[in-house]
Design a protein around this motif. Structure first.
Motif, PDB file in Angstrom:
ATOM      1  N   GLY A  73       0.816  -1.202   0.000  1.00  0.00           N
ATOM      2  CA  GLY A  73       0.000   0.000   0.000  1.00  0.00           C
ATOM      3  C   GLY A  73       0.848   1.249   0.000  1.00  0.00           C
ATOM      4  N   ARG A  74       0.190   2.366  -0.198  1.00  0.00           N
ATOM      5  CA  ARG A  74       0.900   3.643  -0.245  1.00  0.00           C
ATOM      6  C   ARG A  74       0.640   4.411   1.030  1.00  0.00           C
ATOM      7  NH1 ARG A  74       2.795   5.062  -5.086  1.00  0.00           N
ATOM      8  NH2 ARG A  74       2.911   7.227  -4.453  1.00  0.00           N
ATOM      9  N   ILE A  75       1.642   5.166   1.423  1.00  0.00           N
ATOM     10  CA  ILE A  75       1.484   6.010   2.601  1.00  0.00           C
ATOM     11  C   ILE A  75       0.729   7.272   2.225  1.00  0.00           C
ATOM     12  CG2 ILE A  75       3.602   7.324   2.286  1.00  0.00           C
ATOM     13  CD1 ILE A  75       4.071   7.128   5.234  1.00  0.00           C
ATOM     14  N   ALA A  76      -0.087   7.766   3.148  1.00  0.00           N
ATOM     15  CA  ALA A  76      -0.776   9.026   2.882  1.00  0.00           C
ATOM     16  C   ALA A  76       0.225  10.151   2.899  1.00  0.00           C
ATOM     17  CB  ALA A  76      -1.848   9.267   3.932  1.00  0.00           C
TER      18      ALA A  76
ATOM     19  N   SER B 122       2.280   7.084   7.965  1.00  0.00           N
ATOM     20  CA  SER B 122       0.944   7.604   8.216  1.00  0.00           C
ATOM     21  C   SER B 122       0.327   6.877   9.383  1.00  0.00           C
ATOM     22  CB  SER B 122       0.078   7.405   6.974  1.00  0.00           C
ATOM     23  OG  SER B 122      -0.020   6.032   6.672  1.00  0.00           O
TER      24      SER B 122
ATOM     25  N   ASP C  35      -4.880  13.599   0.602  1.00  0.00           N
ATOM     26  CA  ASP C  35      -4.254  12.383   1.121  1.00  0.00           C
ATOM     27  C   ASP C  35      -3.974  12.473   2.615  1.00  0.00           C
ATOM     28  OD1 ASP C  35      -4.110  10.676  -1.122  1.00  0.00           O
ATOM     29  OD2 ASP C  35      -2.509  11.898  -1.965  1.00  0.00           O
TER      30      ASP C  35
ATOM     31  N   VAL D 205      -4.565  12.048   6.480  1.00  0.00           N
ATOM     32  CA  VAL D 205      -5.200  10.903   7.125  1.00  0.00           C
ATOM     33  C   VAL D 205      -6.204  11.369   8.169  1.00  0.00           C
ATOM     34  CG1 VAL D 205      -4.776   8.878   8.572  1.00  0.00           C
ATOM     35  CG2 VAL D 205      -3.226   9.434   6.709  1.00  0.00           C
TER      36      VAL D 205
ATOM     37  N   ARG E 156     -10.965  -0.201   9.709  1.00  0.00           N
ATOM     38  CA  ARG E 156      -9.598  -0.061   9.224  1.00  0.00           C
ATOM     39  C   ARG E 156      -8.591  -0.399  10.318  1.00  0.00           C
ATOM     40  NH1 ARG E 156      -5.491  -0.314   5.715  1.00  0.00           N
ATOM     41  NH2 ARG E 156      -4.027   1.421   5.888  1.00  0.00           N
TER      42      ARG E 156
ATOM     43  N   THR F  95       7.239   2.021  -3.340  1.00  0.00           N
ATOM     44  CA  THR F  95       6.310   3.032  -2.829  1.00  0.00           C
ATOM     45  C   THR F  95       6.407   3.041  -1.318  1.00  0.00           C
ATOM     46  OG1 THR F  95       4.513   1.416  -2.752  1.00  0.00           O
ATOM     47  CG2 THR F  95       4.712   2.748  -4.758  1.00  0.00           C
TER      48      THR F  95
ATOM     49  N   ASP G  65       2.617   1.595   3.895  1.00  0.00           N
ATOM     50  CA  ASP G  65       1.461   2.201   4.534  1.00  0.00           C
ATOM     51  C   ASP G  65       1.527   1.949   6.037  1.00  0.00           C
ATOM     52  OD1 ASP G  65       0.676  -0.384   4.938  1.00  0.00           O
ATOM     53  OD2 ASP G  65      -1.015  -0.333   3.540  1.00  0.00           O
ATOM     54  N   ALA G  66       0.519   2.451   6.754  1.00  0.00           N
ATOM     55  CA  ALA G  66       0.535   2.375   8.220  1.00  0.00           C
ATOM     56  C   ALA G  66       0.580   0.938   8.700  1.00  0.00           C
ATOM     57  CB  ALA G  66      -0.696   3.085   8.781  1.00  0.00           C
TER      58      ALA G  66
ATOM     59  N   ASP H  32       1.872  -1.701   7.189  1.00  0.00           N
ATOM     60  CA  ASP H  32       3.199  -2.272   6.976  1.00  0.00           C
ATOM     61  C   ASP H  32       4.207  -1.736   7.986  1.00  0.00           C
ATOM     62  OD1 ASP H  32       2.464  -3.869   4.831  1.00  0.00           O
ATOM     63  OD2 ASP H  32       2.737  -2.256   3.391  1.00  0.00           O
TER      64      ASP H  32
END
Length: 557
Positions: free
Chosen positions: A2-5, A18, A46, A48, A148, A257, A260-261, A263
């Motif tokens: 995933g991607r970080i905000a 994030s 983006d 959070v 989430r 990339t 994300d939070a 990970d």
């Protein structure tokens, strides 16, 4: 992955992971926010959202929290344009995710200056449909946030169980790195506190191009704070490995990339498991290291009677001591410990020994490297192709360069001594003693951080072989007389005498080196000859004086 905000306030050299939440753009997809319009700050979508709040009083600022979506009917915003500008600045600086406003009841529109300021800051201002109730928005968005967070925790627990299983089944740091690579999908390394790579997994061949490593291959921990940071071609995330308030190193995950939070949270849990693996390995290494050190100490101090049996035993430890070797002794330089502070000798010494073991392992895996509490001893094979003392010093110099790295990270300076080559195992005690003497003499001559080879010590080597310090002191006093007394004036005169001897009593050259006037030096020569005799005409006396000065230099007499 995933991607970080992204932080809507613009790019940063050090991105932090994030928090667990939802990007604002995902929140706006809720059914209760259908028809919502972004009035300003679209660049911050983006950001959070972790929580929601409702503002219906002017003094809301003491109650707002970071990553909050603030809902309002517009009633508190019936102020001057300047007051609204200040409010937008304050909300942005306090880290709010966005401001959602219902217009047309108390406020028909927001001033253009306020929207422009929000655009400049990438602080989102959202217009919410007037027909939607805040309670419906709160219920739907909070439910999504809880879902989430539950997903992140569930995934983190799954990762944690997988990593703990690796350790419980006897796996080490390499196995942990491999498991993390499988989970995260990118290369992972585990380093020591000063950045040496202990374990690696995944496609690590191109990591040197990221700029995160110094030329010796050490990860630049001094320049890499924890969190997510960009590099050429991707991102890397660094988390510390800490146990019992002791820094055991870093886990670094590389990715195309930003993680994300979920990970990053999993990586932090992995650091806890890595701390368990590190402390377990340290306990094993401590026992094995003591056994190995005791054995090698007996061999190097001549306490082994059956040398062939000792050689065979060394072979079972992975050491080859039958070939020509040089002894290298490295000692941390002393430091002044503040009054009342507990000295941290063992952790520092252990890290120092680990650094040498790691570096020597790559060049000569059969070379013994042990920690003797106050010194690290290496029995290094002679360089292939010969080259004599110069080749040995170059090889050792390369090892020193890798141990030192780029400096920083709390690393201490150290002094080092190199012995003559030992062609057979029975010569190792002599080589060990030569290396120890080289350390002591080198530090005496050159101060902390000295590198000395026994073969290059010259007359200092001969003087060090005299064990009777009282005899040496008597020689100094006999030759120097009153000049041997430890006073500032005598120290100054001894310096003048040393330069005169080095220049073969050439007055002009000595005056130039000492920055004296010619006549001033002539006066000093007269004074010195009254104290020690006519050294300018007596070659034997000059030799005695030079030796006496060298004795004072080495022994501190």
């Amino acid at each position: 992955m995933g991607r970080i905000a992204k932080d809507g306030r613009g790019p940063s050299a050090n991105l932090t992971a994030s928090p667990v939440g939802l990007p604002l753009r995902d929140v706006l997809e809720a059914s209760t926010l259908t028809g919502a319009r972004v009035l300003a700050g679209e660049g911050g979508l983006d950001r959070v959202v972790q929580r929601l709040n409702v503002m219906e009083v002017p003094d809301i600022l003491p109650w707002v929290k970071p990553h909050e979506l603030l809902l309002t009917t517009g009633y508190p915003l019936q102020h001057s344009t300047i007051a609204l500008l200040d409010l937008v600045r304050e909300l942005d600086e306090r880290g709010l995710a966005a401001l959602a406003v219902k217009l047309h009841r108390y406020l028909d529109e927001l001033p253009a200056e306020v929207l422009a300021e929000a655009d400049r800051r990438n602080f989102p201002i959202i217009e919410v449909a007037e027909s939607v109730g805040f309670d419906d928005i709160l219920n739907e968005v909070l439910s999504a946030l809880l879902h989430r967070q539950a997903s992140v925790l569930a995934r983190s627990d799954e990762v944690h169980r997988a990593l703990v299983s690796v350790v419980l089944e006897g796996g080490g740091l390499d196995d942990l790195a491999a498991e993390l690579t499988r989970i995260l999908g990118g290369p992972v390394i585990v380093t020591t506190p000063d950045g040496r790579v202990n374990a690696r997994a995944g496609d690590v061949e191109d990591l040197q191009k990221t700029g995160c490593f110094d030329p010796t291959g050490r990860f630049r921990v001094d320049d890499e704070p924890t969190g997510v940071r960009p590099h050429d071609g991707g991102f890397h995330t660094t988390v510390p490995i800490v146990a019992g308030r002791i820094d055991h190193g870093r886990i670094v995950a590389f990715s195309d990339t930003p993680l994300d939070a979920a990970d990053v949270y999993s990586l932090e849990r992995a650091a806890t498991v890595a701390a368990l693996a590190v402390t377990k390995q340290l306990a094993i290494d401590a026992v094995e290291g003591k056994y190995r050190a005791d054995f090698l100490r007996d061999l190097l101090t001549g306490r082994v009677e059956d040398v062939p049996a000792a050689v065979a035993h060394a072979r079972t430890l992975g050491w080859d001591v039958e070939r020509p070797l040089v002894a290298v002794v490295a000692e941390l330089d002393p430091v002044t410990t503040p009054v009342g502070a507990a000295p941290e000798l063992r952790p520092v010494q252990e890290r120092f020994a680990t650094a040498w073991q790691s570096v020597v392992r790559w060049r000569d895996p059969r070379a013994p490297v042990v920690n003797f509490n106050q010194e690290v001893v290496v029995l290094l094979g002679l360089p292939s192709g010969g080259g004599g003392a110069d080749a040995v010093e170059r090889a050792v110099g390369e090892l020193v360069r890798q141990v030192v790295g780029d400096g920083g990270g709390g690393r201490r300076s150290f002094s080092l001594g190199i012995s003559r080559p030992a062609s057979a195992p029975h010569e190792l005690p002599r080589a060990y003693e030569q290396a120890r003497k080289a350390v002591r003499i080198g530090r005496r001559l050159h101060g902390d951080g000295a590198r000395a080879s026994f073969d290059r010590l010259g007359v200092h080597r001969l003087l060090s072989l005299i064990p009777d310090t009282s005899e040496l002191r008597g020689f100094v006093e006999e030759v120097l007389g009153e000049l041997a007394a430890d006073t500032p004036e005598n120290a100054d005169l001894r310096r003048t005498l040393a330069v005169l001897l080095e220049t073969n009593c050439t007055v002009a050259e000595a005056a130039r080196r000492l920055h004296f006037h010619y006549n001033t030096l002539r006066y000093r020569i007269t004074k010195l000859e009254k104290l020690v005799g006519p050294f300018t005409d007596d070659a034997a006396l000059r030799l005695d004086l030079a030796l006496a000065l060298r004795v004072l230099e080495i022994r501190g007499l």
